[in-house]
Scaffold this motif. Structure first.
Motif, short mmCIF file in Angstrom:
data_model
loop_
_atom_site.label_atom_id
_atom_site.label_comp_id
_atom_site.label_asym_id
_atom_site.label_seq_id
_atom_site.Cartn_x
_atom_site.Cartn_y
_atom_site.Cartn_z
N THR A 124 -30.58 -11.95 -52.43
CA THR A 124 -31.07 -12.48 -53.70
C THR A 124 -32.58 -12.50 -53.71
OG1 THR A 124 -29.07 -13.81 -53.89
CG2 THR A 124 -30.92 -14.46 -55.27
N ASP A 125 -33.20 -12.89 -52.59
CA ASP A 125 -34.66 -12.95 -52.53
C ASP A 125 -35.29 -11.56 -52.67
OD1 ASP A 125 -34.68 -15.71 -52.24
OD2 ASP A 125 -34.68 -15.62 -50.05
N ARG A 129 -37.73 -10.23 -55.69
CA ARG A 129 -39.07 -9.63 -55.52
C ARG A 129 -39.16 -8.30 -56.25
NH1 ARG A 129 -38.56 -12.06 -50.48
NH2 ARG A 129 -37.66 -10.23 -49.49
N SER A 134 -37.34 -14.98 -60.42
CA SER A 134 -36.95 -15.93 -59.38
C SER A 134 -35.59 -15.56 -58.80
CB SER A 134 -36.89 -17.34 -59.95
OG SER A 134 -35.78 -17.47 -60.82
N ALA A 135 -35.34 -16.03 -57.58
CA ALA A 135 -34.05 -15.80 -56.92
C ALA A 135 -32.92 -16.43 -57.72
CB ALA A 135 -34.08 -16.34 -55.50
#
Length: 165
Positions: A124-125, A129, A134-135
């Motif tokens: 997710t992170d 990016r 946002s995650a």
């Protein structure tokens, strides 16, 4: 050094290797022109993949999300849980056409999150990016995309109400 990762990423995003090659060239051309904007907050690979997402978005806008999507299954086989025997080959092809048609109905933001999380297997992170969000937003978008895909596949008779293809 990062060509293979960016190319694979674009294959997942657009579903066609020929288009991914063209978009990969465009990605690196844009990256060279705008390398001064690279601040080093993320890895160079992450930055290049984010440039690739923007190139893919522009491609989708130019070509429309409703255009005929690739008939080949490509990276969707794991999601579909397709059989490997010869008798199932025809059904695999038909299923892939149905799933690509459903993906073509999703808004770009949901399709991108689904492809990056569920097909490309990014965290997710990492997906956040690359998409510049946002995650939490990635998680919500991917969840909404999965729900829409499941509803549409169920409505078309390709999934039972328990979620099995």
């Amino acid at each position: 050094m990062h060509f293979d990762a960016v190319y694979r990423h674009l294959c997942y995003l657009c579903g066609e290797s020929d288009i991914a090659e063209d978009l990969c060239q465009e990605t690196f051309a844009r990256a060279i022109v705008s390398i001064a904007k690279f601040r080093g907050d993320a890895s160079l690979r992450t930055w290049l993949c984010r440039v690739a997402v923007n190139v893919a978005r522009e491609h989708w806008r130019k070509n429309g999300t409703q255009r005929k999507l690739k008939d080949e299954l490509g990276g969707l086989a794991p999601y579909l849980g397709l059989a490997r025997d010869v008798e199932a080959t025809h059904m695999d092809h038909v299923r892939s056409k149905v799933l690509y048609a459903v993906l073509g109905t999703l808004p770009n933001n949901l399709r991108e999150a689904f492809i990056l999380r569920d097909l490309a297997g990014l965290s997710t992170d990492e997906a956040a990016r690359q998409l510049g969000i946002s995650a939490g937003n990635v998680a919500v978008r991917a969840h909404r995309a999965r729900a829409r895909i499941e509803r549409e596949l169920t409505a078309r008779g390709w999934m039972d109400t328990g979620g099995a293809p």
